[in-house]
Design a protein around this motif. Structure first.
Motif, mmCIF file in Angstrom:
data_model
loop_
_atom_site.group_PDB
_atom_site.id
_atom_site.type_symbol
_atom_site.label_atom_id
_atom_site.label_comp_id
_atom_site.label_asym_id
_atom_site.label_seq_id
_atom_site.Cartn_x
_atom_site.Cartn_y
_atom_site.Cartn_z
ATOM 1 N N ALA A 250 -68.954 -2.860 -19.527
ATOM 2 C CA ALA A 250 -70.136 -2.065 -19.618
ATOM 3 C C ALA A 250 -70.058 -1.055 -20.858
ATOM 4 N N VAL A 251 -69.157 -0.446 -21.014
ATOM 5 C CA VAL A 251 -68.833 0.404 -22.208
ATOM 6 C C VAL A 251 -69.022 -0.504 -23.501
ATOM 7 N N ARG A 252 -68.381 -1.724 -23.585
ATOM 8 C CA ARG A 252 -68.296 -2.441 -24.693
ATOM 9 C C ARG A 252 -69.682 -2.922 -25.102
ATOM 10 N N ALA A 253 -70.493 -3.292 -24.178
ATOM 11 C CA ALA A 253 -72.275 -3.524 -24.370
ATOM 12 C C ALA A 253 -72.787 -2.523 -24.980
ATOM 13 N N GLU A 254 -72.315 -1.092 -24.578
ATOM 14 C CA GLU A 254 -73.083 0.217 -24.891
ATOM 15 C C GLU A 254 -72.574 0.330 -26.317
ATOM 16 N N LEU A 255 -71.377 0.187 -26.672
ATOM 17 C CA LEU A 255 -70.949 0.334 -28.107
ATOM 18 C C LEU A 255 -71.274 -0.780 -29.088
ATOM 19 N N LEU A 256 -71.384 -1.645 -28.643
ATOM 20 C CA LEU A 256 -71.926 -3.127 -29.521
ATOM 21 C C LEU A 256 -73.625 -2.740 -29.722
ATOM 22 N N GLU A 257 -74.161 -2.261 -28.789
ATOM 23 C CA GLU A 257 -75.653 -1.956 -28.928
ATOM 24 C C GLU A 257 -75.731 -0.861 -29.931
ATOM 25 N N GLY A 258 -74.851 0.162 -29.759
ATOM 26 C CA GLY A 258 -75.113 1.420 -30.708
ATOM 27 C C GLY A 258 -74.769 1.018 -31.935
ATOM 28 N N LEU A 259 -73.516 0.260 -32.230
ATOM 29 C CA LEU A 259 -73.032 -0.435 -33.732
ATOM 30 C C LEU A 259 -74.288 -1.227 -34.470
ATOM 31 N N ALA A 260 -74.780 -2.100 -33.525
ATOM 32 C CA ALA A 260 -75.942 -2.944 -33.973
ATOM 33 C C ALA A 260 -76.997 -1.867 -34.526
ATOM 34 N N GLU A 261 -77.326 -1.274 -33.646
ATOM 35 C CA GLU A 261 -78.493 -0.275 -34.068
ATOM 36 C C GLU A 261 -78.334 0.493 -35.338
ATOM 37 N N ALA A 262 -77.071 1.041 -35.471
ATOM 38 C CA ALA A 262 -76.794 1.968 -36.737
ATOM 39 C C ALA A 262 -76.416 0.901 -38.029
ATOM 40 N N GLY A 263 -76.216 -0.325 -37.732
ATOM 41 C CA GLY A 263 -75.806 -1.076 -38.799
ATOM 42 C C GLY A 263 -74.377 -1.011 -39.385
ATOM 43 N N ILE A 264 -73.651 -0.582 -38.304
ATOM 44 C CA ILE A 264 -72.221 -0.354 -38.539
ATOM 45 C C ILE A 264 -71.295 -1.747 -38.288
ATOM 46 N N THR A 265 -70.409 -2.005 -39.420
ATOM 47 C CA THR A 265 -69.722 -3.391 -39.389
ATOM 48 C C THR A 265 -68.284 -2.952 -39.127
ATOM 49 N N ILE A 266 -67.582 -4.137 -38.569
ATOM 50 C CA ILE A 266 -66.381 -4.099 -38.430
ATOM 51 C C ILE A 266 -65.304 -4.899 -39.240
ATOM 52 N N ALA A 267 -64.024 -4.155 -39.437
ATOM 53 C CA ALA A 267 -63.172 -4.999 -40.336
ATOM 54 C C ALA A 267 -61.882 -5.241 -39.129
ATOM 55 N N SER A 268 -61.313 -6.468 -39.111
ATOM 56 C CA SER A 268 -60.177 -6.685 -38.165
ATOM 57 C C SER A 268 -59.200 -7.351 -39.103
ATOM 58 N N ILE A 269 -57.981 -7.232 -38.687
ATOM 59 C CA ILE A 269 -57.024 -8.043 -38.936
ATOM 60 C C ILE A 269 -56.408 -9.247 -38.113
ATOM 61 N N ALA A 270 -57.121 -9.209 -37.068
ATOM 62 C CA ALA A 270 -56.866 -10.062 -35.773
ATOM 63 C C ALA A 270 -55.345 -10.027 -35.390
ATOM 64 N N PRO A 271 -54.987 -8.946 -35.187
ATOM 65 C CA PRO A 271 -53.466 -8.799 -34.590
ATOM 66 C C PRO A 271 -53.457 -9.566 -33.211
ATOM 67 N N PRO A 272 -52.338 -10.229 -33.054
ATOM 68 C CA PRO A 272 -52.327 -11.033 -31.749
ATOM 69 C C PRO A 272 -52.337 -10.104 -30.652
ATOM 70 N N GLY A 273 -53.218 -10.627 -29.475
ATOM 71 C CA GLY A 273 -53.388 -9.682 -28.390
ATOM 72 C C GLY A 273 -54.223 -8.615 -28.374
ATOM 73 N N ARG A 274 -54.881 -8.395 -29.837
ATOM 74 C CA ARG A 274 -55.643 -7.368 -30.023
ATOM 75 C C ARG A 274 -56.930 -7.641 -30.892
ATOM 76 N N ALA A 275 -57.055 -8.849 -31.116
ATOM 77 C CA ALA A 275 -58.378 -9.367 -31.875
ATOM 78 C C ALA A 275 -59.485 -8.811 -31.373
ATOM 79 N N MET A 276 -60.501 -8.962 -32.355
ATOM 80 C CA MET A 276 -62.022 -8.177 -31.832
ATOM 81 C C MET A 276 -62.489 -9.508 -30.807
ATOM 82 N N PRO A 277 -63.559 -8.932 -30.146
ATOM 83 C CA PRO A 277 -64.179 -10.120 -29.354
ATOM 84 C C PRO A 277 -65.387 -10.477 -30.315
ATOM 85 N N LEU A 278 -65.156 -11.585 -31.188
ATOM 86 C CA LEU A 278 -65.717 -12.241 -32.204
ATOM 87 C C LEU A 278 -66.988 -12.887 -31.475
ATOM 88 N N LYS A 279 -67.206 -13.476 -30.385
ATOM 89 C CA LYS A 279 -68.476 -13.921 -30.195
ATOM 90 C C LYS A 279 -69.307 -12.941 -29.626
#
Length: 390
Positions: A250-279
């Protein structure tokens, strides 16, 4: 002077077999039976857009230099202090080492790099100068964006704010930040300075956010709020941002909605076990780029600067289907272009001809096999061939 190059018998990612005519640095025609005086016969090899490294620290590299054992104290501050203390003995930042790393990245298909560059009260803007010199040596082969980055802290290192401002006066592209709460212990004041400089100089923001759990989630909300208030849509990136991966659904969905509305982007190095939920990011409309972070430096002895390696790391944590693997490659190409603001990027007529040719039948195979880059083109010019700089 008009220059032409024909890529004959290409396999365009997403479009299939075609000839590609490049004129004056851009894709001029895509079709069959095209003609030109200068021809590269591809024999059905895959063509993808130039790889984008959206999160690097090339100023720290020792590529081509001495081997340095890693003996920093544990934790973030231990690595920061270890780096500051050992830089003089190892001769870093070094334009020679940075240039050598850029050369390797170019041969591996990277055509654009966003790099964070340390600015601190010990060395001032020396790293900015070294990175600029290295990029100048490879002019026409690779382009870059510099982020003025307070690696040693901002509030905890008085005087750093003035140095960051001087870097922006000298034309650095973005202002960086680092763990406003976890490292600096005053998220509001840290963000006041960072976003204030962004507003004053009309630049973008790229903030490292390692803090996890509710502390990281709170800082996401602060960044979303600032971005909206200052009208910085499309100009703010959160790097690492582990709290998003950790968050309850639920929190992730809230943050994703806020990021999308604000046009904020994400940078990741895809560390094992801590990669971003790309889908989930893709479904929410939040752009994500991949990056190599540090390569063979005092923070890590690992890495080659290969963005297909980084795409593979992400793919291994996204899923085994071809579409999952392609989504990871998308983050290393189109996602990177969107995050870094590259115009006219891609494989369509009119796009800048930043292209990579690999001996693979499709994008998923290219990521999994990571073959030698047969050709790398920057603005229509062949800059690397079969793993070597031209």
């Amino acid at each position: 002077m008009t220059t032409e190059l024909l890529l004959r018998d290409a396999n365009l990612w997403g479009a299939g077999p075609a000839d590609v005519l490049i004129r004056s640095g851009r894709i001029a025609e895509i079709g069959h039976g095209l003609r030109s005086c200068e021809v590269e016969e591809l024999g059905g090899k895959l063509v993808i857009p130039g790889l984008v490294d959206g999160h690097a620290h090339i100023d720290k590299t020792m590529w081509g230099g001495p081997w340095a054992s890693h003996a920093s104290a544990p934790g973030l501050m231990g690595k920061i202090r270890g780096g500051q203390e050992r830089r003089p003995e190892l001769g870093i930042p070094s334009a020679d080492y940075i240039s050598a790393l850029l050369e390797n990245m170019i041969t591996l298909g990277t055509t654009h790099v966003r790099t964070h560059v340390d600015v601190d009260t010990v060395m001032g803007l020396d790293a900015v100068d070294a990175v600029r010199e290295a990029f100048a040596r490879h002019e026409g082969r690779v382009t870059g964006q510099l982020v003025a980055f307070p690696q040693a802290g901002l509030l905890i290192a008085p005087g750093t704010d003035k140095l960051l401002e001087e870097a922006l006066r000298q034309g650095v592209d973005l202002i960086g930040g680092l763990d406003p709460a976890g490292l600096e212990n005053d998220a509001v004041k840290h963000l006041d300075i960072v976003f204030g400089l962004a507003e004053r100089y009309g630049v973008g923001v790229d903030i490292h956010l390692h803090d996890r759990g509710s502390l990281g989630e709170w800082q996401y909300r602060l960044i979303i709020e600032r971005t909206r208030a200052l009208g910085l849509r499309g100009k703010v990136t959160v790097s690492h941002g582990f709290a998003l991966s950790d968050a309850a659904p639920a929190v992730r969905a809230e943050l994703l909605e806020g990021l999308a509305e604000a046009g904020i982007t994400i940078a990741s190095i895809a560390p094992p076990g801590r990669a971003m939920p790309l889908k989930e990011l893709a479904a929410a409309g939040v752009a994500m780029t991949l990056g190599n972070d540090g390569v063979r430096d005092l923070w890590s002895p690992y890495g080659t600067g290969c963005m297909l390696d980084r795409a593979l790391l992400q793919a291994q944590q996204t899923g085994p289907l071809d579409e999952d693997i392609e989504l990871a490659l998308h983050a290393a190409t189109y996602g990177g272009a969107r995050v870094t603001g590259l115009a006219d990027y891609g494989l369509a007529v009119g796009d800048v001809a930043d292209l990579v040719v690999v001996d693979a039948r499709n994008a998923a195979e290219a990521v999994c096999v990571r073959p030698v880059r047969s050709l790398v083109l920057k603005a229509g010019r062949v800059v690397a061939r079969e793993g070597s700089l031209v």
